[in-house]
Design an enzyme around this catalytic site. Structure first.
Site, PDB file in Angstrom:
ATOM      1  N   HIS A  38     -85.279 -81.302  97.428  1.00 64.92           N
ATOM      2  CA  HIS A  38     -84.561 -82.700  97.418  1.00 64.92           C
ATOM      3  C   HIS A  38     -83.230 -82.856  96.674  1.00 64.92           C
ATOM      4  CE1 HIS A  38     -87.640 -84.173 100.104  1.00 64.92           C
ATOM      5  NE2 HIS A  38     -88.243 -84.676  99.201  1.00 64.92           N
TER       6      HIS A  38
ATOM      7  N   GLU B 178     -88.920 -88.497 107.970  1.00 63.94           N
ATOM      8  CA  GLU B 178     -87.518 -88.265 107.264  1.00 63.94           C
ATOM      9  C   GLU B 178     -86.526 -87.624 108.260  1.00 63.94           C
ATOM     10  OE1 GLU B 178     -88.413 -86.151 103.423  1.00 63.94           O
ATOM     11  OE2 GLU B 178     -90.351 -86.753 103.868  1.00 63.94           O
TER      12      GLU B 178
ATOM     13  N   HIS C  49     -86.363 -91.484 102.417  1.00 64.13           N
ATOM     14  CA  HIS C  49     -87.639 -91.112 101.966  1.00 64.13           C
ATOM     15  C   HIS C  49     -88.821 -92.400 101.666  1.00 64.13           C
ATOM     16  CE1 HIS C  49     -90.707 -88.416 100.105  1.00 64.13           C
ATOM     17  NE2 HIS C  49     -89.942 -87.647 100.550  1.00 64.13           N
TER      18      HIS C  49
ATOM     19  N   ASP D 109     -96.644 -81.599 106.773  1.00 67.74           N
ATOM     20  CA  ASP D 109     -95.546 -81.675 105.891  1.00 67.74           C
ATOM     21  C   ASP D 109     -94.643 -80.482 106.503  1.00 67.74           C
ATOM     22  OD1 ASP D 109     -93.878 -82.045 103.884  1.00 67.74           O
ATOM     23  OD2 ASP D 109     -95.057 -81.320 102.246  1.00 67.74           O
TER      24      ASP D 109
ATOM     25  N   ARG E 174     -86.550 -78.535 100.978  1.00 66.96           N
ATOM     26  CA  ARG E 174     -86.715 -77.363 100.072  1.00 66.96           C
ATOM     27  C   ARG E 174     -85.793 -76.002 100.604  1.00 66.96           C
ATOM     28  NH1 ARG E 174     -91.795 -79.103 101.401  1.00 66.96           N
ATOM     29  NH2 ARG E 174     -93.325 -79.470  99.597  1.00 66.96           N
TER      30      ARG E 174
END
Length: 353
Positions: free
Chosen positions: A109, A318, A180, A252, A82
């Site tokens: 993304h 990731e 991803h 996250d 982001r």
């Protein structure tokens, strides 16, 4: 393995297809040139039984159903993660980017039309490796510069899925690419990754704000649920009464990978599933790794075995630079200038224990 015919389709004047990589040990990976996505990855368990360990779909239409579905196994760009307010300043000019998180007024993304939902050009396919290329024109999703990105997937005889990135631009721009795949070492379609044991080689992580965007700081993981320096079950502390856990709805976040020197190709993480015995190691040159526990999966997507993908049925590791780096000069720079070559290497290595 997915049926190749189910992935052969014309989109925007380009041909979609499915390509199979094999190694001498019987492992197989299939890759589509839609989003440069890994559709399946078959590796052996402790009993030499082959299972597909990445989430995905039986047909190309599964990936085309919406933007989030396209993130299954794809290459993300121009900018993974982001960026606050979908803006950054560069050389005195402010760039307004494509907003695809309207509730947060942010870009995720790479924008509404990012690399995950475009057709890539296949440059070379050798049986155990495939090279794909994408061109992004100046102003694409608001980013400056004509950008070219080449990605090579290689399935080695050591059961490594190696991903090599190489990019260049004709104007200064910010880039942050990542892979991803949603992994489930018990085999895709199994309902949870919570019992898998994870180790992250990181003493610090990047905390997020109320918009789930990194706030420009890093904090120690010690004495928090963010500490994965020694392996422990993912589900052990995923619902802990800890502000960062609550903000992310689970894990996250980006972890700051321990490095001896900048751009060192080193171990970032390990993942172990006791039931299957599968063990995965993640190596990368990148300074960070986003660990995401599929918090927004909700059973809507139906996977390759006809089973739904509920919350936390897959996880992402990731490797990347940090979120919102263009707005936080204290983070490692994501700036790519003309004449420079961006290079990154990430490997997912599989074995059994």
């Amino acid at each position: 393995m997915p049926n190749r015919k189910n992935f052969q389709k014309e989109l925007n004047g380009k041909q979609l297809d499915l390509f199979t990589l094999k190694n001498a040990k019987g492992a197989e990976a299939t890759v589509t040139n839609y989003g440069a996505a890994v559709v399946s990855l078959l590796v052996a368990d402790k009993n030499n039984k082959m299972d597909d360990v990445v989430l995905g779909f039986d047909t190309i239409d599964g990936y085309l159903q919406d933007e989030n579905a396209a993130y299954m196994g794809c290459i993300v760009g121009r900018y993974a993660n982001r960026i606050t307010d979908a803006k950054f300043k560069l050389d005195g000019k402010e760039y307004q980017l494509s907003i695809n998180l309207p509730d947060l007024q942010a870009i995720l993304h790479g924008g509404k039309s990012n690399f995950s939902n475009r057709v890539w050009d296949v440059k070379k396919n050798t049986g155990n490796a495939i090279e794909m290329k994408i061109f992004s024109s100046d102003g694409d999703q608001g980013f400056p510069g004509n950008l070219t990105l080449n990605v090579v997937y290689t399935l080695t005889d050591e059961n490594e899925l190696m991903i090599d990135y190489r990019a260049s631009t004709d104007k200064a721009t910010h880039v942050n690419f990542t892979h991803h795949s949603y992994f489930n070492l018990a085999g895709e379609g199994n309902p949870t990754i919570l019992n898998d044991e994870l180790m992250i080689n990181a003493d610090r992580f990047a905390p997020v704000n109320e918009k789930i965007i990194a706030n420009g700081k890093t904090e120690p993981v010690k004495d928090t649920p963010m500490d994965f320096k020694t392996p422990h079950a993912i589900g052990e502390r995923i619902d802990a009464d800890f502000p960062q856990i609550k903000l992310g709805g689970g894990y996250d976040h980006t972890w700051v990978i321990n490095k001896k020197v900048e751009n060192e190709y080193s171990l970032a993480a390990t993942l172990y599933n006791k039931e299957s015995g599968r063990f995965m190691e993640v190596f990368t040159t990148e300074p960070g790794m986003q660990f995401y526990t599929g918090n927004f999966l909700d059973g809507k997507y139906i996977g390759k075995k006809g089973k739904p993908y509920p919350k936390r049925s897959g996880l992402c590791l990731e490797t990347q630079h940090f979120p919102d780096s263009p707005n936080h000069p204290q983070y490692p720079s994501t700036l790519l200038k003309p004449g420079e070559v961006y290079e990154q290497k990430t490997t997912y290595k599989f074995s059994v224990r």
